[in-house]
Design a protein around this motif. Structure first.
Motif, PDB file in Angstrom:
ATOM      1  N   GLY A 106     -24.858 -19.386  -7.268  1.00  0.00           N
ATOM      2  CA  GLY A 106     -25.499 -20.513  -6.719  1.00  0.00           C
ATOM      3  C   GLY A 106     -25.867 -20.501  -5.530  1.00  0.00           C
ATOM      4  O   GLY A 106     -26.603 -19.587  -4.942  1.00  0.00           O
ATOM      5  N   ASP A 107     -25.338 -21.494  -4.571  1.00  0.00           N
ATOM      6  CA  ASP A 107     -25.825 -21.433  -3.309  1.00  0.00           C
ATOM      7  C   ASP A 107     -24.760 -20.768  -2.198  1.00  0.00           C
ATOM      8  O   ASP A 107     -24.904 -20.718  -1.024  1.00  0.00           O
ATOM      9  N   GLY A 108     -24.005 -19.954  -2.745  1.00  0.00           N
ATOM     10  CA  GLY A 108     -23.099 -19.073  -1.984  1.00  0.00           C
ATOM     11  C   GLY A 108     -21.754 -19.627  -1.212  1.00  0.00           C
ATOM     12  O   GLY A 108     -21.293 -18.901  -0.616  1.00  0.00           O
ATOM     13  N   ARG A 109     -21.399 -20.932  -1.829  1.00  0.00           N
ATOM     14  CA  ARG A 109     -20.505 -21.429  -1.007  1.00  0.00           C
ATOM     15  C   ARG A 109     -19.268 -20.646  -1.253  1.00  0.00           C
ATOM     16  O   ARG A 109     -18.361 -20.392  -0.328  1.00  0.00           O
ATOM     17  N   PHE A 110     -18.614 -20.233  -2.511  1.00  0.00           N
ATOM     18  CA  PHE A 110     -17.444 -19.746  -2.703  1.00  0.00           C
ATOM     19  C   PHE A 110     -17.583 -18.218  -1.840  1.00  0.00           C
ATOM     20  O   PHE A 110     -16.615 -17.964  -1.461  1.00  0.00           O
ATOM     21  N   LEU A 111     -18.497 -17.536  -1.911  1.00  0.00           N
ATOM     22  CA  LEU A 111     -18.803 -16.067  -1.169  1.00  0.00           C
ATOM     23  C   LEU A 111     -18.327 -16.392   0.277  1.00  0.00           C
ATOM     24  O   LEU A 111     -18.062 -15.661   0.987  1.00  0.00           O
ATOM     25  N   ARG A 112     -19.179 -17.428   0.778  1.00  0.00           N
ATOM     26  CA  ARG A 112     -19.134 -17.829   2.360  1.00  0.00           C
ATOM     27  C   ARG A 112     -17.425 -18.029   2.705  1.00  0.00           C
ATOM     28  O   ARG A 112     -17.131 -17.680   3.743  1.00  0.00           O
ATOM     29  N   ALA A 113     -16.953 -18.915   1.918  1.00  0.00           N
ATOM     30  CA  ALA A 113     -15.430 -19.057   2.029  1.00  0.00           C
ATOM     31  C   ALA A 113     -14.624 -17.782   1.954  1.00  0.00           C
ATOM     32  O   ALA A 113     -13.735 -17.552   2.587  1.00  0.00           O
ATOM     33  N   ALA A 114     -14.871 -16.821   0.855  1.00  0.00           N
ATOM     34  CA  ALA A 114     -14.185 -15.641   1.025  1.00  0.00           C
ATOM     35  C   ALA A 114     -14.591 -14.891   2.006  1.00  0.00           C
ATOM     36  O   ALA A 114     -13.553 -14.209   2.655  1.00  0.00           O
ATOM     37  N   ALA A 115     -15.718 -14.845   2.585  1.00  0.00           N
ATOM     38  CA  ALA A 115     -16.099 -13.908   3.932  1.00  0.00           C
ATOM     39  C   ALA A 115     -15.461 -14.320   4.896  1.00  0.00           C
ATOM     40  O   ALA A 115     -15.001 -13.711   5.875  1.00  0.00           O
ATOM     41  N   ALA A 116     -15.428 -15.561   5.116  1.00  0.00           N
ATOM     42  CA  ALA A 116     -14.579 -16.258   6.276  1.00  0.00           C
ATOM     43  C   ALA A 116     -13.119 -15.591   6.441  1.00  0.00           C
ATOM     44  O   ALA A 116     -12.349 -15.675   7.446  1.00  0.00           O
ATOM     45  N   ARG A 117     -12.592 -15.213   5.107  1.00  0.00           N
ATOM     46  CA  ARG A 117     -11.106 -14.575   5.180  1.00  0.00           C
ATOM     47  C   ARG A 117     -11.410 -12.963   5.245  1.00  0.00           C
ATOM     48  O   ARG A 117     -10.475 -12.249   5.128  1.00  0.00           O
ATOM     49  N   GLY A 118     -12.439 -12.198   5.353  1.00  0.00           N
ATOM     50  CA  GLY A 118     -12.722 -10.830   5.695  1.00  0.00           C
ATOM     51  C   GLY A 118     -12.696 -10.527   4.285  1.00  0.00           C
ATOM     52  O   GLY A 118     -12.737  -8.973   4.027  1.00  0.00           O
ATOM     53  N   VAL A 119     -13.253 -11.000   3.082  1.00  0.00           N
ATOM     54  CA  VAL A 119     -13.295 -10.378   1.732  1.00  0.00           C
ATOM     55  C   VAL A 119     -14.738 -10.032   1.629  1.00  0.00           C
ATOM     56  O   VAL A 119     -15.582 -11.154   1.907  1.00  0.00           O
ATOM     57  N   ARG A 120     -15.082  -8.863   1.169  1.00  0.00           N
ATOM     58  CA  ARG A 120     -16.184  -8.506   0.770  1.00  0.00           C
ATOM     59  C   ARG A 120     -16.758  -9.313  -0.436  1.00  0.00           C
ATOM     60  O   ARG A 120     -15.779  -9.547  -1.300  1.00  0.00           O
ATOM     61  N   GLY A 121     -18.113  -9.567  -0.705  1.00  0.00           N
ATOM     62  CA  GLY A 121     -18.482 -10.211  -1.724  1.00  0.00           C
ATOM     63  C   GLY A 121     -19.805  -9.878  -2.281  1.00  0.00           C
ATOM     64  O   GLY A 121     -20.890  -9.156  -1.512  1.00  0.00           O
ATOM     65  N   ILE A 122     -19.974  -9.732  -3.664  1.00  0.00           N
ATOM     66  CA  ILE A 122     -21.176  -9.313  -4.319  1.00  0.00           C
ATOM     67  C   ILE A 122     -21.326 -10.651  -5.291  1.00  0.00           C
ATOM     68  O   ILE A 122     -20.641 -11.243  -6.032  1.00  0.00           O
ATOM     69  N   GLY A 123     -22.583 -11.442  -5.130  1.00  0.00           N
ATOM     70  CA  GLY A 123     -22.991 -12.446  -5.831  1.00  0.00           C
ATOM     71  C   GLY A 123     -24.113 -12.176  -6.682  1.00  0.00           C
ATOM     72  O   GLY A 123     -25.069 -11.366  -6.395  1.00  0.00           O
ATOM     73  N   TYR A 124     -23.978 -12.674  -8.044  1.00  0.00           N
ATOM     74  CA  TYR A 124     -25.404 -12.666  -8.967  1.00  0.00           C
ATOM     75  C   TYR A 124     -25.702 -13.994  -9.246  1.00  0.00           C
ATOM     76  O   TYR A 124     -25.017 -14.859  -9.298  1.00  0.00           O
ATOM     77  N   GLU A 125     -27.031 -14.098  -9.088  1.00  0.00           N
ATOM     78  CA  GLU A 125     -27.521 -15.494  -9.431  1.00  0.00           C
ATOM     79  C   GLU A 125     -28.981 -15.411 -10.355  1.00  0.00           C
ATOM     80  O   GLU A 125     -29.948 -14.381  -9.586  1.00  0.00           O
ATOM     81  N   VAL A 126     -29.228 -16.225 -11.228  1.00  0.00           N
ATOM     82  CA  VAL A 126     -30.404 -16.016 -12.090  1.00  0.00           C
ATOM     83  C   VAL A 126     -31.332 -17.133 -11.638  1.00  0.00           C
ATOM     84  O   VAL A 126     -32.511 -17.136 -12.048  1.00  0.00           O
TER      85      VAL A 126
END
Length: 171
Positions: A55-75
């Motif tokens: 979606g708009d990346g909210r969950f990935l942004r919260a994970a990144a704030a914890r130092g977690v790497r992220g890969i998102g997919y969006e159609v």
């Protein structure tokens, strides 16, 4: 409204209708749940989360704030562009890919996060089980995986463990 305006409306509507057809309408993870979901998942700094339908990346942004790497997919091309812009400052940790996750092999990850309609959950669990390269957790916001027991749950989320999990048991 002129023909160009109608065409723009139709294009925007199709961008948001297509993900509904694919099983993932745009419904952002509620802000009051994001931190609890990350806590439930057990994801740690330096690990990787794959967000299928970011979606708009909210969950990935919260994970990144914890130092977690992220890969998102969006159609949805509109949401893909929004998430790319929102996550630009975290591009050292997060990337967003345009496309349907079902058409790509799952990247190596510690956690797969999804807010996917119930009728798509069995298909997703089979994909995770077949493509995981080691232990992986599947965190589902709202919906359950049929015929599988969650290793941990909240009233609105379920964590499923695939493979031998450190300290989380497995189903």
């Amino acid at each position: 409204m002129g023909p160009w305006a109608w065409a723009a409306v139709a294009l925007a509507a199709s961008c948001f209708a297509m993900p509904v057809y694919l099983g993932a309408p745009y419904l952002p993870t509620l802000s009051r749940h994001r931190e609890e979901l990350l806590d439930l998942s057990g994801i740690e700094r330096g690990q990787t989360v794959v967000d299928l339908g970011c979606g708009d990346g909210r969950f990935l942004r919260a994970a990144a704030a914890r130092g977690v790497r992220g890969i998102g997919y969006e159609v949805n091309p509109v949401l893909w562009a929004v998430s790319k812009a929102v996550l630009w400052s975290r591009r050292d940790l997060v990337s967003v890919r345009f496309g349907d996750y079902r058409r790509h092999p799952l990247p190596e990850a510690d956690l797969v996060y999804v807010f996917l309609r119930q009728e798509r959950m069995a298909e997703l669990a089979a994909k995770v089980a077949a493509e995981a390269r080691g232990p992986v957790r599947l965190l589902s916001y709202c919906f359950t995986v049929p015929d599988r027991t969650a290793c941990r749950s909240l009233p609105y989320a379920h964590l499923y463990c695939f493979g031998a999990e450190r300290g989380h048991g497995h189903a």
